[in-house]
Design a protein around this motif. Structure first.
Motif, short mmCIF file in Angstrom:
data_model
loop_
_atom_site.label_atom_id
_atom_site.label_comp_id
_atom_site.label_asym_id
_atom_site.label_seq_id
_atom_site.Cartn_x
_atom_site.Cartn_y
_atom_site.Cartn_z
N LYS A 134 0.83 -1.21 0.00
CA LYS A 134 0.00 0.00 0.00
C LYS A 134 0.86 1.26 0.00
O LYS A 134 0.52 2.26 -0.65
CB LYS A 134 -0.94 -0.02 1.21
CG LYS A 134 -2.07 -1.01 1.08
CD LYS A 134 -3.02 -0.94 2.27
CE LYS A 134 -4.20 -1.88 2.06
NZ LYS A 134 -5.15 -1.84 3.20
N GLN A 135 1.97 1.23 0.72
CA GLN A 135 2.88 2.38 0.70
C GLN A 135 3.47 2.57 -0.69
O GLN A 135 3.61 3.69 -1.18
CB GLN A 135 3.98 2.17 1.74
CG GLN A 135 3.50 2.27 3.17
CD GLN A 135 4.60 2.03 4.18
OE1 GLN A 135 5.76 1.87 3.82
NE2 GLN A 135 4.24 1.98 5.46
N HIS A 137 2.04 1.67 -3.44
CA HIS A 137 0.93 2.16 -4.26
C HIS A 137 0.81 3.68 -4.16
O HIS A 137 0.62 4.37 -5.17
CB HIS A 137 -0.36 1.47 -3.84
CG HIS A 137 -1.57 1.94 -4.59
ND1 HIS A 137 -2.39 2.95 -4.12
CD2 HIS A 137 -2.09 1.54 -5.78
CE1 HIS A 137 -3.36 3.15 -4.99
NE2 HIS A 137 -3.21 2.31 -6.00
N GLN A 138 0.91 4.21 -2.94
CA GLN A 138 0.82 5.65 -2.75
C GLN A 138 1.96 6.37 -3.46
O GLN A 138 1.77 7.45 -4.04
CB GLN A 138 0.84 5.97 -1.25
CG GLN A 138 -0.40 5.51 -0.51
CD GLN A 138 -0.31 5.75 0.99
OE1 GLN A 138 0.74 6.13 1.51
NE2 GLN A 138 -1.39 5.51 1.70
N THR A 139 3.14 5.78 -3.42
CA THR A 139 4.29 6.37 -4.11
C THR A 139 4.06 6.42 -5.61
O THR A 139 4.35 7.43 -6.27
CB THR A 139 5.57 5.56 -3.80
OG1 THR A 139 5.79 5.56 -2.40
CG2 THR A 139 6.77 6.17 -4.51
N ALA A 142 1.62 9.15 -6.44
CA ALA A 142 2.27 10.47 -6.33
C ALA A 142 3.17 10.75 -7.53
O ALA A 142 3.35 11.91 -7.93
CB ALA A 142 3.08 10.54 -5.04
N ASN A 153 -2.62 -2.27 -7.14
CA ASN A 153 -3.84 -2.27 -6.34
C ASN A 153 -4.61 -3.58 -6.51
O ASN A 153 -5.17 -4.12 -5.54
CB ASN A 153 -4.73 -1.09 -6.72
CG ASN A 153 -5.92 -0.94 -5.79
OD1 ASN A 153 -5.77 -0.74 -4.60
ND2 ASN A 153 -7.13 -1.05 -6.36
#
Length: 365
Positions: A134-135, A137-139, A142, A153
């Motif tokens: 999940k981290q 994925h956020q990167t 961004a 995802n």
């Protein structure tokens, strides 16, 4: 005479054997504390914990022996230190342990304990893996790498689905303390209500329902059911600041607001002006307010009553969160409000602001 003596000895030896078979022995090492006393504790109801055994120790080694008549989730607690080391204690079980603040702490031994810790280890690894994904994925989001983020995802969703299935499969193999404890712990962590707890309990197998954890789960939902809408409000007697006893069922009123609060509770204090306005407007029309404080210091309680101008009925056990009445009403956070009718039946809960004003207008004007 000889036969009587033999029979007595046989009975005595059988009793000793039965006692020994129920012993729980934990041997190991302890780090971070030089000496002291260890306790083996086990919850047997929502508000009662039994002591299975105690022992003095001189670091690094310890031997702690207790006794239980059925499998139970026990905790090894070091005297004067918070927290503890939980494990599945079984009658006749022998365990090895390392008690320390570090991640290397463990308690091993026993069929239930080893199965439980093995699954917890695997489950923790899966959660850590999902969290890392999940981290990542956020990167990717961004960095505007949406195609890669979308593919990742999908992988996360599949892994979460797999983890849930593995959990259900594992619990499905354990019609015993493991599943009952998992459900109880889940209910407590989520602060689940009566209906959720009831469904959890009813979904347990017959073996799991015979465990202490299942009995506590049942006790929890039965307690919560007592304050569901339509129920007769549990009666109680508490004391005012002046030392007078007030019994809920003897308080007259067409509508009664039972308000759980505390002087240290900011939202409670912010809610007091609205209660004060309602009381001034509707008291002559049949409104009564009974405020139950979860304070434990009488001076702070009395000061808050005076400062906020609470001219209605104020009572308290001055036991803080250990107040039996708060537990009777399953209050886990304040403010908590119960609306009672003239017959002391609960007709609504946690009405505030415009909703409370509308209810009072509809029922008292």
């Amino acid at each position: 005479m000889k036969n009587t003596l033999v029979a007595t000895l046989l009975l005595a030896s059988c009793g000793y054997l039965s006692y020994a078979q129920n012993n729980v022995i934990v041997k190991g090492q302890i780090k971070g504390v030089e000496s002291g006393r260890l306790y083996m504790l086990a919850p047997v109801s929502e508000n009662r914990v039994d002591t299975l055994g105690t022992a003095l120790f001189q670091a690094p080694d310890f031997v702690l022996e207790g006794r239980c008549d059925e499998p139970v989730v026990a905790h090894i607690v070091v005297e004067n230190y918070s927290g503890g080391f939980p494990f599945m204690a079984e009658p006749g079980g022998s365990y090895t342990a390392l008690l320390t603040n570090g991640r290397e702490a463990y308690i091993r031994g026993g069929k239930l304990q080893d199965a439980w810790t093995g699954y917890l280890k695997y489950s923790t690894e899966q959660r850590q893996k999902i969290s890392a994904m999940k981290q990542r994925h956020q990167t990717l989001v961004a960095e505007n790498k949406y195609r890669s983020a979308s593919a990742l995802n999908d992988s996360i969703l599949l892994l979460e689905q797999q983890a849930r299935k593995e959990t259900y499969d594992f619990l499905g193999q354990h019609d015993d303390l493991i599943t009952a404890h998992t459900y109880l712990e889940n209910a407590q962590m989520r602060d689940a209500g009566a209906e959720q707890c009831r469904k959890m309990y009813e979904s347990l197998g017959e073996g799991a329902k015979q465990t202490p954890s299942a009995r506590i789960l049942k006790e929890r939902y039965e307690r919560m059911e007592q304050t569901e809408k339509g129920r007769l409000a549990p009666d109680f007697t508490l004391t005012t600041p002046e030392g007078m006893e007030v019994t809920l069922s003897k308080v007259a009123g067409k509508v009664k607001i039972l308000d759980f609060w505390a002087s240290w509770c900011g939202p409670c204090r912010l809610n007091n002006p609205a209660l004060k306005k309602a009381y001034e407007e509707y008291h002559d029309k049949g409104l009564e307010i009974i405020s139950v404080s979860l304070d434990n210091k009488p001076e702070r309680w009395k000061d808050a009553i005076a400062k906020d101008g609470l001219t209605w009925i104020n009572v308290s056990s001055l036991k803080g969160w250990k107040c039996d009445v708060a537990r009777l009403y399953s209050v886990s956070a304040v403010p908590a409000i119960f609306i009672l009718n003239e017959e002391n039946r609960i007709v609504a809960t946690n009405l505030r602001g415009e909703k409370l004003a509308k209810y009072l207008e509809d029922n008292l004007k």
